[in-house]
Design an enzyme around this catalytic site. Structure first.
Site, mmCIF file in Angstrom:
data_model
loop_
_atom_site.group_PDB
_atom_site.id
_atom_site.type_symbol
_atom_site.label_atom_id
_atom_site.label_comp_id
_atom_site.label_asym_id
_atom_site.label_seq_id
_atom_site.Cartn_x
_atom_site.Cartn_y
_atom_site.Cartn_z
ATOM 1 N N ASN A 15 0.883 -1.174 0.000
ATOM 2 C CA ASN A 15 0.000 0.000 0.000
ATOM 3 C C ASN A 15 0.918 1.221 0.000
ATOM 4 O O ASN A 15 1.389 1.655 1.047
ATOM 5 C CB ASN A 15 -0.897 -0.064 1.251
ATOM 6 C CG ASN A 15 -1.830 1.133 1.378
ATOM 7 O OD1 ASN A 15 -1.673 2.148 0.688
ATOM 8 N ND2 ASN A 15 -2.788 1.031 2.280
ATOM 9 N N ARG A 54 -2.017 -1.782 -3.945
ATOM 10 C CA ARG A 54 -3.040 -0.740 -3.955
ATOM 11 C C ARG A 54 -2.649 0.252 -5.046
ATOM 12 O O ARG A 54 -1.530 0.761 -5.048
ATOM 13 C CB ARG A 54 -3.077 -0.022 -2.603
ATOM 14 C CG ARG A 54 -4.031 1.166 -2.605
ATOM 15 C CD ARG A 54 -3.941 1.965 -1.327
ATOM 16 N NE ARG A 54 -4.842 3.108 -1.380
ATOM 17 C CZ ARG A 54 -4.614 4.267 -0.775
ATOM 18 N NH1 ARG A 54 -3.524 4.446 -0.053
ATOM 19 N NH2 ARG A 54 -5.483 5.252 -0.873
ATOM 20 N N HIS A 85 -10.136 5.744 -1.909
ATOM 21 C CA HIS A 85 -10.272 4.951 -0.681
ATOM 22 C C HIS A 85 -11.373 3.899 -0.828
ATOM 23 O O HIS A 85 -11.964 3.460 0.163
ATOM 24 C CB HIS A 85 -10.616 5.825 0.553
ATOM 25 C CG HIS A 85 -9.572 6.820 0.939
ATOM 26 N ND1 HIS A 85 -9.877 8.142 1.226
ATOM 27 C CD2 HIS A 85 -8.237 6.719 1.084
ATOM 28 C CE1 HIS A 85 -8.775 8.785 1.543
ATOM 29 N NE2 HIS A 85 -7.757 7.950 1.446
ATOM 30 N N ARG A 111 -4.332 18.502 2.776
ATOM 31 C CA ARG A 111 -5.116 18.936 1.608
ATOM 32 C C ARG A 111 -6.332 19.744 2.041
ATOM 33 O O ARG A 111 -6.961 19.423 3.048
ATOM 34 C CB ARG A 111 -5.581 17.722 0.791
ATOM 35 C CG ARG A 111 -4.429 16.935 0.197
ATOM 36 C CD ARG A 111 -4.902 15.632 -0.443
ATOM 37 N NE ARG A 111 -4.113 14.515 0.069
ATOM 38 C CZ ARG A 111 -4.459 13.235 -0.020
ATOM 39 N NH1 ARG A 111 -5.572 12.883 -0.622
ATOM 40 N NH2 ARG A 111 -3.677 12.305 0.477
ATOM 41 N N GLU A 114 -7.537 -2.244 4.601
ATOM 42 C CA GLU A 114 -7.348 -2.239 3.149
ATOM 43 C C GLU A 114 -6.434 -3.383 2.714
ATOM 44 O O GLU A 114 -6.646 -4.003 1.679
ATOM 45 C CB GLU A 114 -6.719 -0.898 2.720
ATOM 46 C CG GLU A 114 -7.666 0.286 2.820
ATOM 47 C CD GLU A 114 -6.928 1.631 2.830
ATOM 48 O OE1 GLU A 114 -6.213 1.904 3.822
ATOM 49 O OE2 GLU A 114 -7.063 2.395 1.866
HETATM 50 C C1 UVW Z 1 -6.406 8.569 -2.118
HETATM 51 C C2 UVW Z 1 -5.773 9.032 -0.865
HETATM 52 O O1 UVW Z 1 -5.985 10.139 -0.430
HETATM 53 O O2 UVW Z 1 -4.981 8.153 -0.247
HETATM 54 P P1 UVW Z 1 -4.160 8.388 1.114
HETATM 55 O O3 UVW Z 1 -5.151 8.637 2.182
HETATM 56 O O4 UVW Z 1 -3.410 7.096 1.291
HETATM 57 O O5 UVW Z 1 -3.256 9.568 0.866
HETATM 58 MG MG MG Z 2 -4.625 5.088 4.334
#
Ligand code: UVW
Ligand code: MG
Ligand code: ADP
Length: 429
Positions: free
Chosen positions: A11, A93, A182, A243, A386
């Site tokens: 992952n 993944r 996700h 983010r 996951e």
């Molecule tokens: C798609 C995504 O945001 O994955 P992660 O939470 O692993 O950064």
């Molecule tokens: Mg994660």
């Protein structure tokens, strides 16, 4: 005793790789590990074999290929090396599968080219996934390698949820639409929610809040995703560790025109320097809680913005689903931060949502209800897995060989999922 059949799962995140080695016949998790701070001068490698002590050290790991080699070295120290004949498949993944990949897929050169083509819409994730895949193929070219896509579960979304209200021709030409991410976690957790409630999955409506470093919400009706908060890329929706989640798209034009920022700088701002870290300098919810307890106003505001956004999505998805059986919290923040769960449903009693303070305060453990008895909508904590889900899908597909996805689903249900579930839940990194 059946012969061991091991599956390695990778992952790969933007700056980390989580890995697990599972025995799909014995249903045992043999080892788990994490390589983090990839690309920095001191990367950290933590490795936990199920029969032995946890080990941790720092070393310089330049990229995701080197991370996989480091993981392979750790596994070899426990006699679980990748050269073992008992290793039957490697599962990866892969974050963005576009519209092309709706099922777990055996990896070949064409699949790699397609994942590469999707790099612009998952710039933090797909390149890392590809490095892991290429290195794994180099180490074991003889083994089936399977890609399990974050986007796959969301491909059932109705067109009115997936399509943005922008010019049709432009959107179609450039494949601009909501994909969602996700998905492996949303699928696993929504299924577990139905089990926890003792209801058939086909007749259970769930809102899943996957709150890790990246965070997303989904509305799942009878096992099918009908809406999700992430979009073309994993930037849209909830407030995340680094983010922004939802903003007015005109913020981008404004920063370009008024602040004179280049598009790459804005991309970096919104993906890496926003969210909790942008608001208060920390992206770890534990640290934010600690600062709030010390009376830190910046941390308090960051927490309030984070939980206000969660409340908005819960409300929206209650409306999307009409009837909701459970709201489920999962991933690092969702599973551990009781205060986030409490704040996310605060004031929603009128909609049938509440947490019971003593249930909500319980730490650790498996799937559990945190709502009061008799609540109209259950609130639950369900640890995501996951890696287990990817291992089972990988094993099913590798076992089914080239015979197509129908067969893969049959054997997934029989051989994979049920055998792996029971004892493989311990020692999760
Ligand atoms: C798609 C995504 O945001 O994955 P992660 O939470 O692993 O950064
Ligand atoms: Mg994660
Ligand atoms: N005990 C805890 N209390 C509150 N938050 C926690 C706790 N443990 C982990 N977290 C949060 O979980 C986040 C990591 O979640 P995780 O699901 O592992 O993310 P990812 O898979 O995206 O790397 C951390 O950044 C931190 O904010």
């Amino acid at each position: 005793m059946s012969t061991p059949a091991r599956v390695l799962v990778l992952n790969s995140g933007s700056s980390s790789v989580k890995y697990q080695l599972l025995d799909m016949n014995g249903g045992e998790r043999l080892a788990t590990g994490l390589v983090e701070r990839i690309g920095e001068s001191t990367s950290r490698i933590a490795h936990s074999p199920s029969h032995g002590a946890r080990r941790e050290h720092t070393e310089r790991i330049d990229d995701h290929s080197a991370a996989l080699r480091a993981a392979a070295a750790e596994l070899a120290r426990d006699g679980l090396g990748l050269d073992s004949p008992e290793l039957v498949a490697i599962g990866h993944r892969v974050v963005h599968g576009g519209l092309r990949f709706t099922e777990p897929t055996l990896i070949d050169d064409k699949v790699i080219a397609e994942i590469e083509r999707l790099v612009p819409v998952a710039p933090l994730h797909n390149p890392a996934n590809l490095l892991g895949i290429r290195q794994a193929r180099e180490l074991r070219p003889d083994l089936p390698q399977v890609a399990v896509f974050d986007t796959a579960f969301h491909t059932t979304m109705p067109e009115y949820a997936a399509r943005y209200a922008i010019d049709r021709a432009t959107a179609d030409e450039h494949r601009v639409r909501r994909y969602g991410f996700h998905g492996t976690s949303h699928a696993y957790v929504s299924r577990k929610a139905a089990e926890l409630l003792g209801r058939p999955y086909e007749d259970t409506n769930v809102i899943v809040l996957h709150l890790g470093n990246g965070a997303s919400a989904s509305a799942v009706a009878g096992g099918r995703c009908v809406d999700t908060s992430m979009g073309l890329t994993p930037l849209e929706g909830l407030v995340m560790g680094t983010r922004s989640g939802d903003i007015d798209p005109a913020v981008v034009f404004h920063l370009a025109r008024v602040a004179g920022m280049e598009v790459d700088a804005i991309d970096e701002l919104l993906n890496k320097k926003s969210g909790l870290v942008g608001l208060c300098g920390d992206n770890d919810m534990r640290e934010i809680r600690r600062r709030i307890d010390e009376g830190d106003d910046e941390a308090r505001l960051a927490f309030d913005i984070y939980t206000h956004r969660l409340r908005k999505y819960i409300g929206a998805y209650l409306a999307v689903l009409g009837r909701v059986d459970a709201v489920v919290f999962t991933a690092g923040v969702g599973e551990n931060a009781a205060e986030v769960r409490e704040a996310a449903v605060a004031g929603l009693d009128g909609l049938g949502l509440a947490v019971d303070p003593s249930r909500n305060a319980v730490r650790g453990g498996g799937p559990r209800l945190v709502s009061p008895d008799g609540a109209r909508v259950a609130v639950a904590v369900i640890p995501t897995d996951e890696e287990l889900e990817i291992a089972q899908q990988t094993f099913a597909l590798a076992g089914a060989g080239e015979s197509g996805s129908e067969g893969a689903h049959e054997s997934r249900r029989e051989g994979g999922r049920e055998s792996g579930r029971q004892s493989a839940v311990e020692g999760h990194a």
